[in-house]
Design a protein around this motif. Sequence first.
Motif, PDB file in Angstrom:
ATOM      1  N   ARG A  73      35.641  31.476  35.951  1.00  0.00           N
ATOM      2  CA  ARG A  73      35.367  32.313  37.115  1.00  0.00           C
ATOM      3  C   ARG A  73      36.553  33.241  37.322  1.00  0.00           C
ATOM      4  N   LEU A  74      36.271  34.538  37.314  1.00  0.00           N
ATOM      5  CA  LEU A  74      37.301  35.543  37.553  1.00  0.00           C
ATOM      6  C   LEU A  74      36.950  36.291  38.830  1.00  0.00           C
ATOM      7  N   GLU A  75      37.826  36.200  39.808  1.00  0.00           N
ATOM      8  CA  GLU A  75      37.587  36.849  41.089  1.00  0.00           C
ATOM      9  C   GLU A  75      38.342  38.172  41.128  1.00  0.00           C
ATOM     10  N   VAL A  96      34.362  40.271  44.391  1.00  0.00           N
ATOM     11  CA  VAL A  96      33.321  39.961  43.413  1.00  0.00           C
ATOM     12  C   VAL A  96      33.808  38.840  42.500  1.00  0.00           C
ATOM     13  N   GLU A  97      32.920  37.897  42.213  1.00  0.00           N
ATOM     14  CA  GLU A  97      33.218  36.834  41.259  1.00  0.00           C
ATOM     15  C   GLU A  97      32.424  37.082  39.991  1.00  0.00           C
ATOM     16  N   PHE A  98      33.128  37.101  38.870  1.00  0.00           N
ATOM     17  CA  PHE A  98      32.512  37.253  37.558  1.00  0.00           C
ATOM     18  C   PHE A  98      32.600  35.902  36.850  1.00  0.00           C
ATOM     19  N   TYR A  99      31.495  35.445  36.321  1.00  0.00           N
ATOM     20  CA  TYR A  99      31.474  34.197  35.554  1.00  0.00           C
ATOM     21  C   TYR A  99      31.285  34.580  34.093  1.00  0.00           C
ATOM     22  N   GLU A 128      44.210  38.966  33.147  1.00  0.00           N
ATOM     23  CA  GLU A 128      45.115  40.069  32.823  1.00  0.00           C
ATOM     24  C   GLU A 128      44.539  40.953  31.720  1.00  0.00           C
ATOM     25  N   MET A 129      43.869  40.327  30.761  1.00  0.00           N
ATOM     26  CA  MET A 129      43.304  41.078  29.638  1.00  0.00           C
ATOM     27  C   MET A 129      42.081  41.904  30.028  1.00  0.00           C
ATOM     28  N   ILE A 130      41.200  41.357  30.861  1.00  0.00           N
ATOM     29  CA  ILE A 130      39.908  42.021  31.072  1.00  0.00           C
ATOM     30  C   ILE A 130      39.685  42.530  32.489  1.00  0.00           C
ATOM     31  N   GLU A 131      40.637  42.326  33.390  1.00  0.00           N
ATOM     32  CA  GLU A 131      40.420  42.758  34.773  1.00  0.00           C
ATOM     33  C   GLU A 131      40.179  44.262  34.863  1.00  0.00           C
ATOM     34  N   GLY A 132      40.862  45.032  34.055  1.00  0.00           N
ATOM     35  CA  GLY A 132      40.668  46.484  34.062  1.00  0.00           C
ATOM     36  C   GLY A 132      39.226  46.872  33.766  1.00  0.00           C
ATOM     37  N   GLY A 137      34.064  48.825  35.883  1.00  0.00           N
ATOM     38  CA  GLY A 137      32.630  48.658  36.096  1.00  0.00           C
ATOM     39  C   GLY A 137      32.269  48.728  37.563  1.00  0.00           C
ATOM     40  N   LEU A 138      33.065  48.070  38.400  1.00  0.00           N
ATOM     41  CA  LEU A 138      32.823  48.118  39.842  1.00  0.00           C
ATOM     42  C   LEU A 138      32.954  49.541  40.375  1.00  0.00           C
ATOM     43  N   ARG A 139      34.008  50.236  39.969  1.00  0.00           N
ATOM     44  CA  ARG A 139      34.236  51.605  40.449  1.00  0.00           C
ATOM     45  C   ARG A 139      33.127  52.551  40.026  1.00  0.00           C
TER      46      ARG A 139
END
Length: 180
Positions: A73-75, A96-99, A128-132, A137-139
């Motif tokens: 889970r990445l918040e 947003v939570e990404f699973y 750290e690797m994929i948050e960007g 995607g959100l933006r």
Amino acid sequence: MQTLLLGIVLPAVLILAALLIVGFAFSRMYKRSTREVSLVKTGTGGLKVIVDGGTLVVPVLHEITKINMRTTRLEVKRKGESALITKDRMRVDVGVEFYVTVDASAEGIARAAQTLGDRTFDEAKLREMIEGKLVDGLRSVAAKMDMDELHENRSNFVQHVQETVMEDLKKNGLALESVS
């Protein structure tokens, strides 16, 4: 009688010792995957993905990369200056939570081993690797919707974010399970 005993017992003891040494070496070099961890073996013989089963790893000839197959889970929170900007130029605070999980195919596991390596086990390093990619995607989705649309059609927003982010994550061997 004594030479006959030595002639039989000594070779038997040597054979038993050799079998024990070979068995010990084999047990140290044999690596197994589990339901939660897949293995990617590289080196002599090329790339091999082990999902269910095991493989013999000779230390000088092979390298093993372990890949976490559990869902992570990445918040992602955006508020204040880093809030999302909508189509009508309004700032929106979003949490947003990404699973995400590693794609269970051989290609997905190999790609995750190549691009992420052991970061799949550490949530902070994976973030750290994929948050960007997740924030982009959100933006991009928020920029296409006005504030009222975002508020009234949250499921539509989530679906569009999912579609946008899914392709970027595939490049790292990841699959998006859900967004909430």
